[in-house]
Scaffold this motif. Sequence first.
Motif, PDB file in Angstrom:
ATOM      1  N   ALA A 518       0.970  -1.155   0.012  1.00  0.00           N
ATOM      2  CA  ALA A 518      -0.123   0.022   0.011  1.00  0.00           C
ATOM      3  C   ALA A 518       0.772   1.185  -0.016  1.00  0.00           C
ATOM      4  O   ALA A 518       2.192   1.128   0.138  1.00  0.00           O
ATOM      5  N   ASP A 519       0.268   2.746  -0.171  1.00  0.00           N
ATOM      6  CA  ASP A 519       1.146   3.778  -0.310  1.00  0.00           C
ATOM      7  C   ASP A 519       2.398   4.020   0.813  1.00  0.00           C
ATOM      8  O   ASP A 519       3.430   4.265   0.490  1.00  0.00           O
ATOM      9  N   ARG A 522       4.950   1.493   0.094  1.00  0.00           N
ATOM     10  CA  ARG A 522       5.720   1.823  -1.043  1.00  0.00           C
ATOM     11  C   ARG A 522       6.456   2.983  -0.740  1.00  0.00           C
ATOM     12  O   ARG A 522       7.776   2.817  -1.148  1.00  0.00           O
ATOM     13  N   ARG A 544       8.951   9.764  -1.760  1.00  0.00           N
ATOM     14  CA  ARG A 544       7.610  10.547  -1.618  1.00  0.00           C
ATOM     15  C   ARG A 544       7.718  11.624  -3.045  1.00  0.00           C
ATOM     16  O   ARG A 544       6.733  11.751  -3.612  1.00  0.00           O
ATOM     17  N   LEU A 547       7.184   9.546  -6.036  1.00  0.00           N
ATOM     18  CA  LEU A 547       5.729   9.167  -6.244  1.00  0.00           C
ATOM     19  C   LEU A 547       4.988  10.048  -6.730  1.00  0.00           C
ATOM     20  O   LEU A 547       3.961   9.899  -7.369  1.00  0.00           O
ATOM     21  N   ASP A 548       5.266  11.448  -6.216  1.00  0.00           N
ATOM     22  CA  ASP A 548       4.456  12.502  -6.435  1.00  0.00           C
ATOM     23  C   ASP A 548       4.640  13.209  -7.778  1.00  0.00           C
ATOM     24  O   ASP A 548       4.058  13.944  -8.385  1.00  0.00           O
TER      25      ASP A 548
END
Length: 549
Positions: A518-519, A522, A544, A547-548
């Motif tokens: 899950a996030d 991850r 992060r 991912l963003d």
Amino acid sequence: MLRALDIRDMLIIDRLELTFQPGLNALTGETGAGKSILLDSLGFVLGWRGRAELVRQGAAQGEVVAEFELPEGHPAHAILEEAGLPGGQELILRRINTAEGRKTAWINDRRCSGEVLRALSETLIELHGQHDDRGLLNPRGHRAMLDAYTGAGPYISDVRLAWSGMSRARKALAQTESALAAMRAEEEFLRHSVAELDKLDPQPGEDADLDARRRMMQGAERIRDDVARAFDLLSGDGAEGKMVDAMRWLEGVSDTAGGQLEDPIAALARALVELGEAQDGVNACLQVLDFNPAELEDAEERLFAIRALARKHDVAPDDLGTFAETLRDRLNRLEAGDADLADQRAAVAEAQVLYDTAAAALSSARQKAAGRLDVAVMAELAPLKMERAVFQTEITPADPGPEGGDAVAFTVATNPGAPSGPLNKIASGGELSRFLLALKVCLTGEDSARTMIFDEIDRGVGGATADAVGRRLASLAQGGQVLVVTHSPQVAARAAHHWRVQKHVTGGQTLSTVIPLADPDRVDEIARMVAGDTITDEARAAARALLDA
């Protein structure tokens, strides 16, 4: 696309159930965690040839089940139908391997061969990586890939049709030439035999007639004297004369005998009629028996000639006439053969022109498409930090066939002025991965029927290049499914679905498992990929950001 994978007792996996999704699926984990085992297991259930020993130590057998979703029109449906296997939107492959090495496979709960599995796998999965000999690195498949990029289907249909027509024309010509060559080899025999048969002109039934006449003439001298003596006794002074005298004497006294002699006189009259018929028959026989000795010689000579000819040609004497017609027909066909050959050679030449025209049109389409493909691949290489590399689709003459007379090979040169060569011979590991990715991006187009698997295709790259790799993998996965085994945080961050492969020791035994992330998880996994074993706040922040992005 691949929906689920169930693995039991394979190598260091005891039990593993995975559910995959459309889009980009990333598999990450430390080196040796078992990521390659997942691919080995998938290859096993698809019938690919791989490791010999797959069963987990101590287990009686290993088993892999793969579930695929087949949309309408998927090429797998045709393979299932041809193999007589049940189809539908759901395809379940199951294969087991015993500890002794025996393998058994099922498709939708129906036993099947490894050959059918492998045929299906060609429509279900594409595997790309540094050791991939099934896909882009295999030169034998480059022409088909270029044709798909070209949209060459109509051209290939024309070439196949022309090839088929030319093959038939050549086969007919070869058969005629062979038949004529055989007949020419026996032309002298045919002409001699036909002349010999025409001269003798044997008739049906003649053999039996000649044989009867011969036998009669051979016995004529012996029986003629007896027949002549019998004829003398029947006629003249013999039986006829005596009967006539007896009848005359009886008729002279009949009036005074009170009717007693009427019946005897009538019987004698009838006897004289029968006697006359006997005389005629015996006389006819004498006429037949009265022959010239030369007739016997002639009859024997012709009879022996007919029988000798029948033995020579191994036919019955009564069939010699029919046999002569057969030989005469072959001789006529031989004499007409040159005209047939001329017609058939003209047909072959015409078919060759049609084939050459269709093959030239296909070759021209390939040449044009090859130029477009080269430009497209070069455009993809620049963002992958390979702007100085050169990609070229080489088209060279090959033996003509049902798909034209072109050989196609994808070649590369890593630097301007450097010699070009095959993908797998020229490029280094990282370069090769990027070449494959750029080529695949250009070749895929709208085709998303197969699940694509990229095995560490990002090896040897990082930073902006790795990010470019991840973006292109995500682009490939749109509308389809891509699985990537990666060590790159930039690539993993682009995935829509993420799994971590890890090992653990249970009861003194090392096992591998796969965990969906899950996030929050991850973030930690990508941070581990960025920083290593010690995950810092800075690494998490970097994760992060990836991912963003």
